[in-house]
Enzyme design. Structure first.
Site, PDB file in Angstrom:
ATOM      1  N   LYS A   1       7.400  -4.877   8.106  1.00 37.44           N
ATOM      2  CA  LYS A   1       7.269  -3.636   7.341  1.00 37.44           C
ATOM      3  C   LYS A   1       7.809  -2.495   8.179  1.00 37.44           C
ATOM      4  O   LYS A   1       7.642  -2.472   9.390  1.00 37.44           O
ATOM      5  CB  LYS A   1       5.787  -3.333   7.051  1.00 37.44           C
TER       6      LYS A   1
ATOM      7  N   LYS B   1       4.835  -7.343  10.969  1.00 35.82           N
ATOM      8  CA  LYS B   1       4.500  -7.631   9.557  1.00 35.82           C
ATOM      9  C   LYS B   1       5.732  -7.497   8.660  1.00 35.82           C
ATOM     10  O   LYS B   1       5.643  -7.486   7.439  1.00 35.82           O
ATOM     11  CB  LYS B   1       3.416  -6.660   9.072  1.00 35.82           C
TER      12      LYS B   1
HETATM   13  N1  C2G Z   1      -4.167  -2.168  -1.748  1.00 34.56           N
HETATM   14  C1  C2G Z   1      -4.801  -2.186  -2.980  1.00 34.56           C
HETATM   15  N2  C2G Z   1      -4.097  -1.908  -4.092  1.00 34.56           N
HETATM   16  C2  C2G Z   1      -2.777  -1.596  -4.017  1.00 34.56           C
HETATM   17  C3  C2G Z   1      -2.135  -1.560  -2.770  1.00 34.56           C
HETATM   18  C4  C2G Z   1      -2.854  -1.849  -1.629  1.00 34.56           C
HETATM   19  O1  C2G Z   1      -6.007  -2.475  -3.071  1.00 34.56           O
HETATM   20  N3  C2G Z   1      -2.105  -1.328  -5.178  1.00 34.56           N
HETATM   21  C5  C2G Z   1      -4.958  -2.502  -0.556  1.00 34.56           C
HETATM   22  C6  C2G Z   1      -4.445  -3.738   0.163  1.00 34.56           C
HETATM   23  O2  C2G Z   1      -4.935  -4.928  -0.458  1.00 34.56           O
HETATM   24  C7  C2G Z   1      -5.013  -3.544   1.561  1.00 34.56           C
HETATM   25  C8  C2G Z   1      -5.008  -2.002   1.723  1.00 34.56           C
HETATM   26  O3  C2G Z   1      -4.864  -1.462   0.400  1.00 34.56           O
HETATM   27  O4  C2G Z   1      -6.361  -4.012   1.611  1.00 34.56           O
HETATM   28  C9  C2G Z   1      -3.865  -1.517   2.599  1.00 34.56           C
HETATM   29  O5  C2G Z   1      -2.664  -2.004   2.036  1.00 34.56           O
HETATM   30  P1  C2G Z   1      -1.352  -2.050   2.992  1.00 34.56           P
HETATM   31  O6  C2G Z   1      -1.194  -0.751   3.652  1.00 34.56           O
HETATM   32  O7  C2G Z   1      -0.244  -2.645   2.189  1.00 34.56           O
HETATM   33  O8  C2G Z   1      -1.853  -3.080   4.097  1.00 34.56           O
HETATM   34  P2  C2G Z   1      -1.194  -4.479   4.489  1.00 34.56           P
HETATM   35  O9  C2G Z   1       0.230  -4.297   4.807  1.00 34.56           O
HETATM   36  O10 C2G Z   1      -1.594  -5.439   3.450  1.00 34.56           O
HETATM   37  O11 C2G Z   1      -1.894  -4.765   5.907  1.00 34.56           O
HETATM   38  O12 C2G Z   1      -4.396  -7.092   9.162  1.00 34.56           O
HETATM   39  C10 C2G Z   1      -4.285  -6.749   7.795  1.00 34.56           C
HETATM   40  C11 C2G Z   1      -3.005  -6.012   7.524  1.00 34.56           C
HETATM   41  O13 C2G Z   1      -2.828  -4.937   8.419  1.00 34.56           O
HETATM   42  C12 C2G Z   1      -3.013  -5.538   6.073  1.00 34.56           C
END
Ligand code: C2G
Length: 129
Positions: free
Chosen positions: A46, A44
């Protein structure tokens, strides 16, 4: 029992993550989190500050979370939904539309992201102190 699932990296847990987890749990009775492994994070583009093991311990301590499983690839969601008999898939709306294919297997809901907070902005702010 209505089972809900969501996925993410959940690094440096912040209020945006907790708001998502709380609202996801409020939509059902049991919340499963597919936590991105360190290897999948590379996929990803990350790099999490905390290891998968530490991020899992932190997530498991959150009252809204009932089970944490490993997310190691993009293709496991349908299998997870069937394996755990999940009724509802939830993600933040930055992913809106990305997982609509899951509508054949369960309900899909995208929740509004919490504005003004993200792991990358936390990292940036800390690095400036
Ligand atoms: N999130 C949120 N508000 C934020 C930051 C994050 O609602 N200010 C939500 C994201 O939309 C996601 C969840 O928190 O639903 C986890 O965010 P991340 O850890 O950034 O996940 P991500 O990298 O988007 O991975 O298969 C799906 C992926 O693994 C999602």
């Amino acid at each position: 029992m209505k089972k809900v699932i969501t996925y993410g990296t959940f690094d440096l847990i912040h209020v945006g993550h907790v708001n998502l987890l709380r609202r996801a749990k409020e939509l059902g009775d049991y919340l499963i989190v597919g936590l991105s492994t360190d290897n999948f994070n590379k996929n990803k583009n990350k790099t999490a500050y905390y290891t998968f093991e530490d991020r899992k311990i932190i997530l498991e301590s959150i009252q809204y979370v009932d089970l944490v499983i490993a997310e190691s690839n993009w293709k496991q969601k349908t299998r997870d939904i069937r394996t755990y008999d999940v009724d509802l898939f939830v993600m933040g709306d930055d992913w809106k539309g990305s997982f609509d294919f899951l509508k054949e297997t369960c309900e899909v809901v995208y929740l509004p992201r919490t504005t003004g907070i993200s792991t990358s902005c936390v990292k940036k702010r800390i690095s400036k102190t």
